[in-house]
Scaffold this active site. Sequence first.
Site, PDB file in Angstrom:
ATOM      1  N   THR A 108       5.607 -40.923 -17.007  1.00  0.00           N
ATOM      2  CA  THR A 108       5.807 -40.509 -18.399  1.00  0.00           C
ATOM      3  C   THR A 108       4.664 -41.093 -19.225  1.00  0.00           C
ATOM      4  O   THR A 108       3.867 -41.890 -18.714  1.00  0.00           O
ATOM      5  CB  THR A 108       7.129 -41.075 -18.926  1.00  0.00           C
ATOM      6  N   ILE A 147       7.768 -43.580 -12.701  1.00  0.00           N
ATOM      7  CA  ILE A 147       7.665 -42.208 -13.201  1.00  0.00           C
ATOM      8  C   ILE A 147       6.515 -42.129 -14.203  1.00  0.00           C
ATOM      9  O   ILE A 147       6.429 -42.938 -15.133  1.00  0.00           O
ATOM     10  CB  ILE A 147       8.970 -41.764 -13.893  1.00  0.00           C
ATOM     11  N   TYR A 151      14.644 -56.407 -19.671  1.00  0.00           N
ATOM     12  CA  TYR A 151      14.792 -54.992 -19.315  1.00  0.00           C
ATOM     13  C   TYR A 151      15.619 -54.859 -18.032  1.00  0.00           C
ATOM     14  O   TYR A 151      16.540 -54.046 -17.951  1.00  0.00           O
ATOM     15  CB  TYR A 151      13.413 -54.363 -19.127  1.00  0.00           C
ATOM     16  N   LYS A 210      19.312 -53.085 -17.808  1.00  0.00           N
ATOM     17  CA  LYS A 210      19.574 -51.936 -16.938  1.00  0.00           C
ATOM     18  C   LYS A 210      20.687 -52.241 -15.935  1.00  0.00           C
ATOM     19  O   LYS A 210      21.414 -51.329 -15.517  1.00  0.00           O
ATOM     20  CB  LYS A 210      18.290 -51.498 -16.238  1.00  0.00           C
TER      21      LYS A 210
END
Length: 274
Positions: free
Chosen positions: A206, A204, A171, A175
């Site tokens: 989410t 964040i 990941y 990114k």
Amino acid sequence: MEAINKKKTIVITGGAGGIGTACAKALKDHKLVITDYSNDAVDEAVKSLTKEGYDAVGIACDITKKDDVVKLMKFSLNHGDFGGIIHTAGVSGSGQKPKNVFNIDLVGTDIVIDEFYKIATKNSVLVLFSSIMGHTIPPNDEYDAALLNPQKEDSFSTVAKFVNDDADMMYNFAKRGVLLLLKENAFRIGQKGARIVSVSPGVIMTPMGLKAAEEHADRINKMIEVTPLGKTGTPEDIAEVVKFLISDKANFITGSDILIDGGILTSLLKEGKE
């Protein structure tokens, strides 16, 4: 906030997710094209937005498949002139295999850039999503060449050598790849009078973030401790910045990544040097 052009469409990938939904709700003056992997999720998101007074339509799309992205592009043109795309679609490393992360987060982004470049016109905007973790991966000629060309046959295997079968690490690399693609495409997109920018969120909350907080509570708490603002962010924090970036108030910003992280990257990079 003043819209780019009320007759133009804004495409939101990952539009059924937490950040995608928040971005949609911040853009009431626009025609919205919502897309996500699941037909059912798209239908539910469009139904909810329409009920709240938004001008929204939707179509399912697998961003890792060029034919699907072409279909999305053509669908958006059928609903108005292209104004921009907010590419929030992606996965974290949690519960994923490294190749899935590479394909969704990086190959998908490369396909989206290539196809929507074709319809980019003056004042249209491509907004990519990187991550603070992309900034933690140092430059390297070998894997950077692969990250810049993720659709090449041997690119995944090249990057895989550096991640030790760790999807979370993949990941981070993917990114970084988004940041490289941002810089690589700024000039050719700029020659059309269009812009390309990215945002790098921190922690964040989410639905994905909440799940991560449950699975890795100690890790999330530690990240909050080293965040200068001492808190996590919200999808709305991201959406407000995106709203600015697609507006004409940001018409001299391109090729730039905006950190939306409460300052945590500074702490992470400092720790990495100690």
